[in-house]
Design a protein around this motif. Structure first.
Motif, PDB file in Angstrom:
ATOM      1  N   GLU A   1       0.811  -1.226   0.000  1.00 46.74           N
ATOM      2  CA  GLU A   1       0.000   0.000   0.000  1.00 46.74           C
ATOM      3  C   GLU A   1       0.839   1.268   0.000  1.00 46.74           C
ATOM      4  O   GLU A   1       0.532   2.220  -0.690  1.00 46.74           O
ATOM      5  CB  GLU A   1      -0.936  -0.007   1.209  1.00 46.74           C
ATOM      6  N   GLU A   2       1.910   1.282   0.773  1.00 44.24           N
ATOM      7  CA  GLU A   2       2.725   2.493   0.870  1.00 44.24           C
ATOM      8  C   GLU A   2       4.081   2.303   0.207  1.00 44.24           C
ATOM      9  O   GLU A   2       5.096   2.777   0.689  1.00 44.24           O
ATOM     10  CB  GLU A   2       2.857   2.920   2.327  1.00 44.24           C
ATOM     11  N   THR A   3       4.053   1.586  -0.911  1.00 40.97           N
ATOM     12  CA  THR A   3       5.259   1.394  -1.718  1.00 40.97           C
ATOM     13  C   THR A   3       4.901   1.639  -3.183  1.00 40.97           C
ATOM     14  O   THR A   3       3.741   1.807  -3.530  1.00 40.97           O
ATOM     15  CB  THR A   3       5.823  -0.039  -1.579  1.00 40.97           C
ATOM     16  N   THR A   4       5.892   1.586  -4.027  1.00 40.31           N
ATOM     17  CA  THR A   4       5.666   1.755  -5.455  1.00 40.31           C
ATOM     18  C   THR A   4       4.846   0.601  -6.024  1.00 40.31           C
ATOM     19  O   THR A   4       4.251   0.725  -7.092  1.00 40.31           O
ATOM     20  CB  THR A   4       7.019   1.885  -6.193  1.00 40.31           C
ATOM     21  N   LEU A   5       4.773  -0.523  -5.319  1.00 38.06           N
ATOM     22  CA  LEU A   5       3.962  -1.658  -5.772  1.00 38.06           C
ATOM     23  C   LEU A   5       2.496  -1.277  -5.932  1.00 38.06           C
ATOM     24  O   LEU A   5       1.782  -1.873  -6.734  1.00 38.06           O
ATOM     25  CB  LEU A   5       4.074  -2.836  -4.795  1.00 38.06           C
ATOM     26  N   SER A   6       2.050  -0.279  -5.181  1.00 34.60           N
ATOM     27  CA  SER A   6       0.655   0.150  -5.302  1.00 34.60           C
ATOM     28  C   SER A   6       0.356   0.653  -6.713  1.00 34.60           C
ATOM     29  O   SER A   6      -0.788   0.638  -7.150  1.00 34.60           O
ATOM     30  CB  SER A   6       0.333   1.231  -4.268  1.00 34.60           C
ATOM     31  N   CYS A   7       1.377   1.058  -7.439  1.00 34.01           N
ATOM     32  CA  CYS A   7       1.175   1.552  -8.807  1.00 34.01           C
ATOM     33  C   CYS A   7       0.960   0.428  -9.814  1.00 34.01           C
ATOM     34  O   CYS A   7       0.550   0.673 -10.938  1.00 34.01           O
ATOM     35  CB  CYS A   7       2.356   2.416  -9.236  1.00 34.01           C
ATOM     36  N   LEU A   8       1.235  -0.810  -9.414  1.00 30.35           N
ATOM     37  CA  LEU A   8       0.971  -1.939 -10.302  1.00 30.35           C
ATOM     38  C   LEU A   8      -0.500  -2.339 -10.285  1.00 30.35           C
ATOM     39  O   LEU A   8      -0.947  -3.065 -11.169  1.00 30.35           O
ATOM     40  CB  LEU A   8       1.831  -3.139  -9.908  1.00 30.35           C
ATOM     41  N   VAL A   9      -1.246  -1.873  -9.298  1.00 31.08           N
ATOM     42  CA  VAL A   9      -2.670  -2.192  -9.218  1.00 31.08           C
ATOM     43  C   VAL A   9      -3.369  -1.434 -10.353  1.00 31.08           C
ATOM     44  O   VAL A   9      -3.387  -0.210 -10.358  1.00 31.08           O
ATOM     45  CB  VAL A   9      -3.253  -1.799  -7.838  1.00 31.08           C
ATOM     46  N   PRO A  10      -3.937  -2.173 -11.319  1.00 29.18           N
ATOM     47  CA  PRO A  10      -4.501  -1.519 -12.512  1.00 29.18           C
ATOM     48  C   PRO A  10      -5.648  -0.552 -12.226  1.00 29.18           C
ATOM     49  O   PRO A  10      -5.871   0.375 -12.994  1.00 29.18           O
ATOM     50  CB  PRO A  10      -4.998  -2.700 -13.358  1.00 29.18           C
TER      51      PRO A  10
ATOM     52  N   ILE B   1       3.703   6.435  -4.913  1.00 29.30           N
ATOM     53  CA  ILE B   1       2.585   5.574  -4.534  1.00 29.30           C
ATOM     54  C   ILE B   1       1.395   5.955  -5.405  1.00 29.30           C
ATOM     55  O   ILE B   1       1.322   7.063  -5.927  1.00 29.30           O
ATOM     56  CB  ILE B   1       2.212   5.676  -3.036  1.00 29.30           C
ATOM     57  N   CYS B   2       0.498   5.007  -5.563  1.00 26.74           N
ATOM     58  CA  CYS B   2      -0.699   5.249  -6.358  1.00 26.74           C
ATOM     59  C   CYS B   2      -1.926   5.005  -5.505  1.00 26.74           C
ATOM     60  O   CYS B   2      -1.903   4.196  -4.579  1.00 26.74           O
ATOM     61  CB  CYS B   2      -0.720   4.342  -7.588  1.00 26.74           C
TER      62      CYS B   2
END
Length: 187
Positions: free
Chosen positions: A117-126, A147-148
């Motif tokens: 949630e609070e990492t750049t991984l949140s930007c992979l959520v389409p 973050i996204c």
């Protein structure tokens, strides 16, 4: 008539295929801010393009459509620590989650939403539509990450968001009451 029906079906199929495989976009202003961020951490334009391509490729692999990202300065980013290698931390978390969930992209996206949630991984959520990035100058380098959002809300027993607003639900209730009132007032 058959020709019109055939053309209509082809157009619908073509639109569906194109919309699923379309590259994710960013509004021009948002893209400029992303380029500004990438430049602030010593990156180049190709890094921003690679970031967006990776997001689009992940969505395509997961058979989902990545939504357009819009810059939102109000999206909260945790304070940055100069001693943390955010890129390595994100890479490790991504590898751990991929190892845990394998090729089940539904569970992987869910894990990115919860654990990342609070990492750049949140930007992979389409389904994410907002982006914000933050950088900080440290002794010899710049650190930062994006973050996204919007963040997924926690749902209570009634199906409402625990924090934040449930405006869609509230709007639905108001509309139902209005319709009920109009029906009752006629009888």
């Amino acid at each position: 008539m058959k020709i019109l029906l055939t053309v209509g079906i082809l157009l619908v199929c073509d639109y569906t295929v194109l919309s699923v495989h379309a590259e994710p976009t960013m509004e021009p202003e948002s893209y400029n801010k992303l380029l500004e961020y990438v430049g602030s951490i010593g990156g180049e334009q190709k890094d921003a393009e690679q970031f967006l391509k990776f997001r689009g490729d992940f969505a395509l692999t997961a058979k989902e459509k990545a939504k357009t990202l819009k810059w939102n300065d109000k999206l909260k980013i945790p304070d940055l620590d100069c001693d943390t290698d955010y890129e390595e931390e994100t890479r490790k978390m991504k590898n751990d989650l991929e190892e845990e969930h394998g090729s089940d992209y539904g569970k992987l996206i869910e894990a990115y939403e919860e654990d990342g949630e609070e990492t750049t991984l949140s930007c992979l959520v389409p389904s994410r539509t907002e982006i914000n990035c933050k950088s900080k100058k440290c002794d010899k380098k710049y650190v930062g990450f994006c973050i996204c959002g919007p963040k997924k809300c926690d749902v209570d027993d009634d199906g409402l968001c625990e924090s934040g607003s449930s405006s869609v639900f509230t709007f639905g209730v108001i509309v139902n009451f209005c319709i009920f009132y109009l029906i009752v007032s006629f009888f």
